[in-house]
Scaffold this motif. Structure first.
Motif, PDB file in Angstrom:
ATOM      1  N   SER A 145      -2.764 -50.071  30.503  1.00  0.00           N
ATOM      2  CA  SER A 145      -2.294 -49.276  29.371  1.00  0.00           C
ATOM      3  C   SER A 145      -3.127 -48.011  29.224  1.00  0.00           C
ATOM      4  O   SER A 145      -4.359 -48.067  29.138  1.00  0.00           O
TER       5      SER A 145
ATOM      6  N   GLN B 125      -1.226 -47.115  24.371  1.00  0.00           N
ATOM      7  CA  GLN B 125      -1.853 -47.846  23.267  1.00  0.00           C
ATOM      8  C   GLN B 125      -1.484 -47.220  21.925  1.00  0.00           C
ATOM      9  O   GLN B 125      -1.277 -47.929  20.929  1.00  0.00           O
TER      10      GLN B 125
ATOM     11  N   LYS C  51       1.986 -48.301  21.098  1.00  0.00           N
ATOM     12  CA  LYS C  51       1.966 -49.672  20.608  1.00  0.00           C
ATOM     13  C   LYS C  51       1.516 -49.719  19.148  1.00  0.00           C
ATOM     14  O   LYS C  51       2.105 -50.415  18.311  1.00  0.00           O
ATOM     15  N   GLN C  52       0.468 -48.958  18.820  1.00  0.00           N
ATOM     16  CA  GLN C  52      -0.057 -48.937  17.451  1.00  0.00           C
ATOM     17  C   GLN C  52       0.962 -48.360  16.468  1.00  0.00           C
ATOM     18  O   GLN C  52       1.130 -48.856  15.357  1.00  0.00           O
TER      19      GLN C  52
ATOM     20  N   TYR D 236      -4.822 -41.452  17.922  1.00  0.00           N
ATOM     21  CA  TYR D 236      -5.294 -42.788  18.283  1.00  0.00           C
ATOM     22  C   TYR D 236      -6.528 -43.170  17.471  1.00  0.00           C
ATOM     23  O   TYR D 236      -6.626 -44.279  16.936  1.00  0.00           O
TER      24      TYR D 236
ATOM     25  N   GLU E 255     -11.352 -46.419  28.114  1.00  0.00           N
ATOM     26  CA  GLU E 255      -9.963 -46.826  27.969  1.00  0.00           C
ATOM     27  C   GLU E 255      -9.005 -46.198  28.958  1.00  0.00           C
ATOM     28  O   GLU E 255      -7.960 -46.775  29.249  1.00  0.00           O
TER      29      GLU E 255
END
Length: 778
Positions: free
Chosen positions: A129, A134, A137-138, A178, A100
């Motif tokens: 990203s 990320q 965003k979450q 995350y 990622e």
């Protein structure tokens, strides 16, 4: 001329340079302005410092066993239980970084190189990203909009939040958040739930290929869903991409990558829901308990805790190993017992099956009552306002449904009225096990299958207890009259006259064997469950002192002060009976059963810590003498089948239904079987010094029962569950279940060794145990 032209060119170049820098500076200023505007909330609300410090995520409340295992969780939509960075295996984090955000440790929230690459290739070479983006965003704005302008604004906000997250948290904390926030589908919210649901493991136990599969799901958990038969090829291919990335960035060797890419997914799909897993009935009880606790214990600010979102940790007394053994014993025996019941209740053998002792009209009336008490009737009548006539007609229309069977759920088409009759034929059970000294409940099995039968037969259900009530009568006589197990009483019939103890009619109990005459010791009387001996003791002490003793022993159910209670006419729960019996094993001290040791909030702050509730009920001497009487049940009474010699005696006769033989227990065991009128209820209460366990077996309706006492007695219906459970507990030496003697009081003055006290005490024989022990006959 040349010089003039050169000067013009120089001026033009300077103009272009100035123009470039002006545009560049304007662009920089515009970017700064846009980011500032986003930061100031012009484009929509942005999280402040407090929100960044405490992101608003829903956390499931976790139910934890006494041995540190998760029994289940309470949640609405988010089955999330956060874990710390230290609980991640190294390769799990490496798989995430490699796949990622390969430059994760080199940027401060935004990967400039990745962003330029994405702009130049218009995203064809992959997105830009970062993990921080990320996470932003979450946490704060979810999925992007389909509108291009809105997507650009969201991306800008995402960048701003990512930079703030990087300032607020360490790299390790961001990775941890995350993993904990991501939805892996199938109620697998966060890495801990995902590891448990897909592999039956804790995160720290994940292998490299398992970690790679879970990291692969970050791309699209719906598309790469590892649930069986969904997308196995796609999931495996995506996992292999992650393994390739790990090899590319040096986290694993090419040899390891090649080997793992050839391997299967090796899923161990274990869904987590409120109706699956272990201790489901206990969790159902706990749900109600916690809601009451929450109402009575608000937060410091006056608001209420949310059981489903606040991430409470509920540390219970249940031992996951003992709970597993208990559920296995129930499943093994009840499956076999049910098979025998079906065999005896075919339409050819019983025209009103599964009901006995009822006429066809009585059966129809029973079904009618059950229909009106059903959830289907309630919903149609009160929610949908449908007329009674139409509701009845709906019960006669074949419907698709899934019904329970011991061979597994069956998808079928059946009339609802027929399914009711089908479910009436099932035998149910309730079982509870606790430490008598501490009151800690170690196992709780409230029924045979929580998905289909949610009524809890441990605490919610109350049934006639039969001869398991007799020890309370004996204990009262010992405590008040100082009687010895070796004392003799006539076995002949006795009538307690009308009105002597408030009874409305004369009471003349019968012995199940029909044998009377002669004398027997109290030890023989309880071991053989001789009704007339219990009646004589009741005549001596009166019913009210027996009721008083039962109440002191924690029985809250209604017990009328009439002589017949001595044979177990009262309806009492398994929970109450286990708590009461435990006082005998605990030297006469009643300890209220405890199910919760402590409750913590999501930060580990202790909100509740249990304190034992105890009271002295009997003298240590009276309690010990009562225990010795009950030891006689397992050495010479209906409980002898727990012994090797008992197994030899009963094995041939009951092999088709009695599971777990031979039990071969040789250690001291105190206990009592119980069987109610017409074999409607079977009980066994069994004790060793540090564990008391009660088992009840019966059908929902008392008219559903075995035809004969051969199969319908407590020794056949309930005792085998206790035997198999205890054998499993003894095989697990880490549990340290006692095999020793019950502690003898130093100042014991009552004779308990009847061979020395009265050598011919057992010469009369225990005829009540010849296949017909402890029948309730009133």
């Amino acid at each position: 001329m040349a010089k003039k032209k050169e000067a013009q060119n120089t001026q033009s170049f300077a103009k272009y340079v100035r123009g470039f820098w002006i545009l560049f500076l304007i662009g920089i200023a515009a970017v700064v302005l846009i980011f500032s505007l986003a930061s100031w909330g012009v484009f929509g609300d942005m999280p402040d410092h407090t929100q960044l410090e405490n992101p608003n995520t829903n956390l499931a409340s976790e139910i934890i066993s006494s041995d540190g295992k998760t029994l289940g969780k309470f949640y609405f939509n988010d089955n999330r239980t956060p874990v710390s960075y230290e609980e991640f295996p190294k390769h799990l984090v490496e798989a995430l970084i490699a796949t990622e955000d390969a430059r994760y440790y080199g940027h401060s929230g935004i990967d400039g190189l990745g962003t330029v690459r994405a702009l130049v290739k218009l995203g064809a070479g992959g997105g830009a990203s970062t993990i921080s983006q990320q996470l932003a965003k979450q946490l704060f704005h979810g999925e992007g909009s389909s509108n291009i302008a809105e997507r650009i604004i969201q991306k800008i906000k995402e960048w701003v939040i990512a930079i703030r997250l990087e300032r607020q948290y360490t790299k390790e904390e961001i990775v941890t958040q995350y993993f904990n926030i991501y939805d892996f589908n199938n109620n697998a919210d966060g890495i801990r739930s995902a590891a448990r649901i897909y592999f039956g493991k804790e995160p720290k136990e994940l292998s490299i290929k398992e970690s790679a599969m879970l990291v692969g799901m970050f791309k699209n958990s719906a598309l790469y869903n590892p649930r069986p038969n969904r997308n196995p090829v796609g999931v495996k291919n995506r996992r292999n991409v992650v393994l390739s990335q790990m090899e590319k960035y040096g986290y694993i060797s090419e040899t390891v990558k090649d080997s793992l890419q050839k391997s299967d997914l090796d899923l161990n799909y274990t869904p987590e829901s409120h109706r699956e897993g272990i201790a489901t009935y206990f969790r159902g009880y706990l749900d109600g308990y916690m809601k009451e606790w929450i109402n009575e214990n608000p937060k410091p600010d006056g608001s209420k805790y949310n059981l489903y979102n606040d991430g409470l940790k509920i540390y219970t007394t249940i031992d996951s190993r003992m709970q597993t053994y208990a559920e296995a014993a129930v499943k093994k025996h009840m499956n076999k017992l049910q098979s025998e019941f079906f065999h005896q209740n075919t339409p050819e053998r019983n025209k009103t099956a599964p009901f006995l002792d009822l006429s066809n009209d009585e059966v129809e009336a029973l079904i009618e009552r059950s229909m009106k008490q059903s959830e289907r009737w309630r919903h149609m009548k009160y929610d949908l306002k449908i007329a009674d006539k139409d509701i009845r007609e709906s019960f006669q229309k074949p419907t698709k449904m899934t019904v329970f069977s011991w061979g597994g759920e069956i998808d079928t088409i059946m009339k609802p009225i027929d399914s009711m009759r089908y479910y009436k034929s099932f035998l149910h059970t309730g079982m509870m096990s606790m430490n008598p000294k501490t009151g800690l409940v170690k196992a709780w099995v409230g029924g045979i299958d929580f998905r289909h039968f949610q009524y809890d037969h441990v605490k919610q259900g109350k049934r006639q207890v039969g001869s398991t009530f007799k020890p309370f009568v004996y204990a009262t006589a010992i405590d008040q009259l100082h009687m010895s197990p070796c004392d003799k009483l006539p076995r002949s019939q006795i009538t307690i006259e009308k009105g002597k103890f408030g009874n409305m009619e004369p009471w003349t109990p019968k012995n199940a064997s029909g044998r009377y005459g002669g004398e027997v010791t109290l030890q023989q009387g309880l071991a053989g469950s001789i009704n007339t001996i219990t009646a004589r003791l009741m005549d001596k002490v009166g019913p009210q002192p027996v009721v008083d003793l039962a109440k002191k022993l924690g029985i809250e159910s209604t017990i009328p002060a009439v002589p017949s209670i001595g044979l177990g006419t009262a309806d009492i729960s398994v929970y109450e009976m286990v708590g009461a019996y435990a006082a005998f094993a605990n030297k006469g001290v009643y300890t209220k059963p405890v199910m919760i040791e402590r409750i913590e909030d999501k930060n580990g702050t202790v909100l509740f810590q249990f304190t034992p509730e105890t009271r002295d009920v009997l003298s240590a001497e009276s309690a010990y003498v009562t225990v010795k009487l009950m030891e006689g049940v397992t050495t010479s009474g209906s409980g002898t089948r727990l012994r090797t010699q008992g197994a030899e005696k009963w094995n041939k006769m009951y092999q088709e239904i009695i599971t777990g033989y031979p039990y071969q227990f040789t250690n001291p065991i105190a206990g009592k079987t119980g069987t109610t009128q017409n074999q409607s209820d079977g009980w066994f209460m069994g004790m060793v010094p540090n564990l008391v366990t009660g088992v009840w077996v019966g059908a929902e309706d008392r008219s559903v029962h075995f035809k004969t006492i051969t199969y319908g007695q407590g020794a056949s219906m309930a005792l085998p569950i206790w035997g198999m459970y205890m054998r499993s507990c003894y095989e697990d030496e880490d549990l340290e279940i006692s095999k020793g003697d019950f502690e003898r009081p130093e100042d014991l003055s009552i004779a308990v060794d009847c061979d020395k006290y009265n050598p011919d005490a057992n010469s009369d024989g225990l005829d009540e145990d010849e296949g017909f022990p402890d029948e309730l006959d009133i």
